[in-house]
Write an enzyme that holds these catalytic residues in place. Sequence first.
Site, short mmCIF file in Angstrom:
data_model
loop_
_atom_site.label_atom_id
_atom_site.label_comp_id
_atom_site.label_asym_id
_atom_site.label_seq_id
_atom_site.Cartn_x
_atom_site.Cartn_y
_atom_site.Cartn_z
CG HIS A 245 -1.68 1.28 1.39
ND1 HIS A 245 -2.86 1.53 0.74
CD2 HIS A 245 -1.42 2.39 2.14
CE1 HIS A 245 -3.30 2.74 1.07
NE2 HIS A 245 -2.44 3.28 1.92
CD GLU A 246 1.94 3.51 3.67
OE1 GLU A 246 2.17 4.61 3.10
OE2 GLU A 246 0.93 3.32 4.38
CG HIS B 159 0.45 6.34 -0.65
ND1 HIS B 159 -0.65 6.99 -1.16
CD2 HIS B 159 0.03 5.77 0.52
CE1 HIS B 159 -1.68 6.82 -0.34
NE2 HIS B 159 -1.29 6.08 0.68
#
Length: 233
Positions: free
Chosen positions: A100-101, A104
Amino acid sequence: MFYTWNPTYLLFALPALLLALIAQAWMQGAYRKYLRVPNSAGVTGVEAARQLMRMAGLGLKVEGASGQLTDHYDPRSKVLRLSQGVATRASVASVAIVAHELGHADQDAQAYLPMRVRSGLVPVVNFASWLGPILFLVGMWLSLYELAWLGVLAFAGATVFALVTLPVEINASRRGLRMLEDSGILTSRTEMQGARRVLSAAALTYVAALAQSISTLLYYVFLLGGGRGRRRR
């Protein structure tokens, strides 16, 4: 006289507060459950981060972050910061959060417009969300309703920020899950389902944050409308 406390506030705040509590409980439960489920590749969060970064062509530094669920990507310094539980555990939850990070980071690398908008809003929202309630309360106390409306407008910036944040977070999860599927780190359907559940629970916390911001904004508008009505009488 204007009172800063009004029982009507509960009508606005309670549903959003309950949603926030449910979201937080779901997030904590999913995280703890899948932190105990090992991933089939046997890679820790740090190892998964390095593998996924190589695949995506992302040259980032990886640093530690204190606390639990404090993992984040810093677009200003191009650093991925991971909590100890995520960095050192070879679990489904740890690689899901890392992915998920890195979603980003991929958004940043591709100049994803909603993320750029959110980043641009940060300094403005940090100031306006602090100033807005002050202007609102002072305006209501002194019956300076134009000032109170200015406070509402300033606080609305926090709602806009929460609204922009939601699609950014959902998109980061989608990107991260695609990375995991392509990497082979999670090989079974059960593992991928676990990763999706962790990230879905995280997404609900952002929905709850948006609901809380909207409920507070509506409460301010309700008080302001009632205050002006009393003044006319």
